[in-house]
Design an enzyme around this catalytic site. Sequence first.
Site, PDB file in Angstrom:
ATOM      1  N   SER A 160      -3.116  -0.980  -8.001  1.00 22.78           N
ATOM      2  CA  SER A 160      -4.318  -1.819  -8.095  1.00 22.78           C
ATOM      3  C   SER A 160      -5.042  -1.520  -9.399  1.00 22.78           C
ATOM      4  CB  SER A 160      -5.229  -1.498  -6.902  1.00 22.78           C
ATOM      5  OG  SER A 160      -6.475  -2.117  -7.073  1.00 22.78           O
ATOM      6  N   TYR A 173      -9.949   4.676  -1.902  1.00 15.13           N
ATOM      7  CA  TYR A 173      -8.963   3.641  -2.234  1.00 15.13           C
ATOM      8  C   TYR A 173      -8.554   3.752  -3.709  1.00 15.13           C
ATOM      9  CZ  TYR A 173      -6.965  -1.146  -2.305  1.00 15.13           C
ATOM     10  OH  TYR A 173      -6.137  -2.235  -2.428  1.00 15.13           O
TER      11      TYR A 173
HETATM   12  N1  LIG Z   1      -6.149  -8.354  -2.178  1.00 14.87           N
HETATM   13  C1  LIG Z   1      -6.378  -7.782  -3.351  1.00 14.87           C
HETATM   14  O1  LIG Z   1      -7.237  -8.207  -4.143  1.00 14.87           O
HETATM   15  C2  LIG Z   1      -5.549  -6.583  -3.765  1.00 14.87           C
HETATM   16  C3  LIG Z   1      -5.756  -6.074  -5.051  1.00 14.87           C
HETATM   17  C4  LIG Z   1      -5.011  -4.976  -5.454  1.00 14.87           C
HETATM   18  C5  LIG Z   1      -4.072  -4.426  -4.604  1.00 14.87           C
HETATM   19  N2  LIG Z   1      -3.901  -4.924  -3.341  1.00 14.87           N
HETATM   20  C6  LIG Z   1      -2.882  -4.289  -2.507  1.00 14.87           C
HETATM   21  O2  LIG Z   1      -1.902  -5.261  -2.176  1.00 14.87           O
HETATM   22  C7  LIG Z   1      -1.315  -4.920  -0.901  1.00 14.87           C
HETATM   23  C8  LIG Z   1      -1.445  -6.105   0.061  1.00 14.87           C
HETATM   24  O3  LIG Z   1      -2.824  -6.419   0.187  1.00 14.87           O
HETATM   25  P1  LIG Z   1      -3.367  -7.718   0.959  1.00 14.87           P
HETATM   26  O4  LIG Z   1      -4.642  -8.087   0.307  1.00 14.87           O
HETATM   27  O5  LIG Z   1      -2.285  -8.714   1.083  1.00 14.87           O
HETATM   28  O6  LIG Z   1      -3.748  -7.078   2.356  1.00 14.87           O
HETATM   29  P2  LIG Z   1      -3.447  -7.572   3.857  1.00 14.87           P
HETATM   30  O7  LIG Z   1      -4.367  -6.774   4.727  1.00 14.87           O
HETATM   31  O8  LIG Z   1      -3.471  -9.049   3.954  1.00 14.87           O
HETATM   32  O9  LIG Z   1      -1.954  -7.076   4.099  1.00 14.87           O
HETATM   33  C9  LIG Z   1      -1.622  -5.759   4.427  1.00 14.87           C
HETATM   34  C10 LIG Z   1      -0.586  -5.805   5.541  1.00 14.87           C
HETATM   35  O10 LIG Z   1      -0.181  -4.452   5.798  1.00 14.87           O
HETATM   36  C11 LIG Z   1      -0.052  -4.294   7.203  1.00 14.87           C
HETATM   37  N3  LIG Z   1      -0.225  -2.883   7.558  1.00 14.87           N
HETATM   38  C12 LIG Z   1      -1.376  -2.178   7.604  1.00 14.87           C
HETATM   39  N4  LIG Z   1      -1.130  -0.917   8.001  1.00 14.87           N
HETATM   40  C13 LIG Z   1       0.203  -0.825   8.196  1.00 14.87           C
HETATM   41  C14 LIG Z   1       1.060   0.206   8.629  1.00 14.87           C
HETATM   42  N5  LIG Z   1       0.592   1.429   8.941  1.00 14.87           N
HETATM   43  N6  LIG Z   1       2.384  -0.048   8.730  1.00 14.87           N
HETATM   44  C15 LIG Z   1       2.878  -1.279   8.438  1.00 14.87           C
HETATM   45  N7  LIG Z   1       2.110  -2.299   8.035  1.00 14.87           N
HETATM   46  C16 LIG Z   1       0.788  -2.082   7.913  1.00 14.87           C
HETATM   47  C17 LIG Z   1      -1.159  -5.158   7.803  1.00 14.87           C
HETATM   48  O11 LIG Z   1      -0.868  -5.492   9.156  1.00 14.87           O
HETATM   49  C18 LIG Z   1      -1.136  -6.366   6.868  1.00 14.87           C
HETATM   50  O12 LIG Z   1      -0.279  -7.380   7.352  1.00 14.87           O
HETATM   51  C19 LIG Z   1      -2.048  -3.658  -0.437  1.00 14.87           C
HETATM   52  O13 LIG Z   1      -1.324  -2.527  -0.858  1.00 14.87           O
HETATM   53  C20 LIG Z   1      -3.360  -3.742  -1.180  1.00 14.87           C
HETATM   54  O14 LIG Z   1      -3.927  -2.464  -1.310  1.00 14.87           O
HETATM   55  C21 LIG Z   1      -4.625  -6.002  -2.909  1.00 14.87           C
END
Ligand SMILES: NC(=O)c1ccc[n+]([C@@H]2O[C@H](COP(=O)([O-])OP(=O)(O)OC[C@H]3O[C@@H](n4cnc5c(N)ncnc54)[C@H](O)[C@@H]3O)[C@@H](O)[C@H]2O)c1
Length: 276
Positions: A160, A173
């Site tokens: 991130s 985080y």
């Molecule tokens: N959304 C953003 O702006 C953003 C920015 C930078 C990084 N990220 C990273 O991108 C990735 C996806 O983010 P997102 O926004 O799509 O989030 P999201 O919450 O939509 O997706 C995360 C998924 O991970 C699953 N999950 C959670 N804990 C788990 C576990 N213990 N085992 C298996 N699955 C598990 C959840 O059920 C969910 O479906 C993450 O690593 C997040 O940190 C997101």
Amino acid sequence: MAEFSNKTVVITGGGGVLGGELAKYIGGRGGRVAILDLKKESADKVADAINAAGGKAIGVEANVLEVESLKKAHEEVVKAFGPCEILINGAGGNHPKGTTSKEFFSREDLDAQDLISFFDLDPEGVSFVFNLNFLGTLLPTKEFARDMIDSGGVIINISSMNAFTPLTKIPAYSGAKAAVSNFTQWLAVHFSKVNIRVNALAPGFFLTEQNRALLTNKDGSLTNRGNTIISQTPLGRFGKPEDLNSTLSWLCAEDSAFITGVVVPIDGGFSAYSGV
Ligand SMILES: NC(=O)c1ccc[n+]([C@@H]2O[C@H](COP(=O)([O-])OP(=O)(O)OC[C@H]3O[C@@H](n4cnc5c(N)ncnc54)[C@H](O)[C@@H]3O)[C@@H](O)[C@H]2O)c1
């Protein structure tokens, strides 16, 4: 297309917003996609959409923090699609208990009841965030990279923006994603002699269900935090999940064989801009 064609791709957190989009992209380009998620229903929904569009996908229930659950998921994947050739570690996220209420600490915060100051941070909240993002990347890698040892493979982690410079309010985080970036480099070196490449995507600010209320008001206008982000993003908008696709494709392509250990910002210029 060749980067995914007839390849077995495992994506953790594939039932989520960003993981789901990546899974659909891979499924549309010939990959056999195993969508692992804590929420089987979310994984199945993405798999169903891929299969309905003519691709090949399965939803698999898995907890990235439990070795036995990952072993079971691995067996299911091998049975359905064969050994894993590309692993995307997409499960991750933040937790309110690892988050301070304010950006800057003031003396009077010590006595305030209605906020979480640095001194109120809950060790369990902080561990939750570190475990989910760091261990949740390391453990699936331990499980699935075994398949790649003889044949080679690609691992993509999700870091991130906050890994480069921490964002206010989210020390756990930010630290956990910095650990993911560091681990990406470490693993790239460690696996360099067995033809496994390891790189990471570092998304900037993508509007998803988790952060929508923080960044936008009910009428769609931006909150203060949302405004600050957009004003610090030279390209002037939030990311859309599909903005990640081209970098994923590039890093997985066979002619990217000399690229390992990089963490690529996909952030509209946020990390390049000093604000002046
Ligand atoms: N959304 C953003 O702006 C953003 C920015 C930078 C990084 N990220 C990273 O991108 C990735 C996806 O983010 P997102 O926004 O799509 O989030 P999201 O919450 O939509 O997706 C995360 C998924 O991970 C699953 N999950 C959670 N804990 C788990 C576990 N213990 N085992 C298996 N699955 C598990 C959840 O059920 C969910 O479906 C993450 O690593 C997040 O940190 C997101």
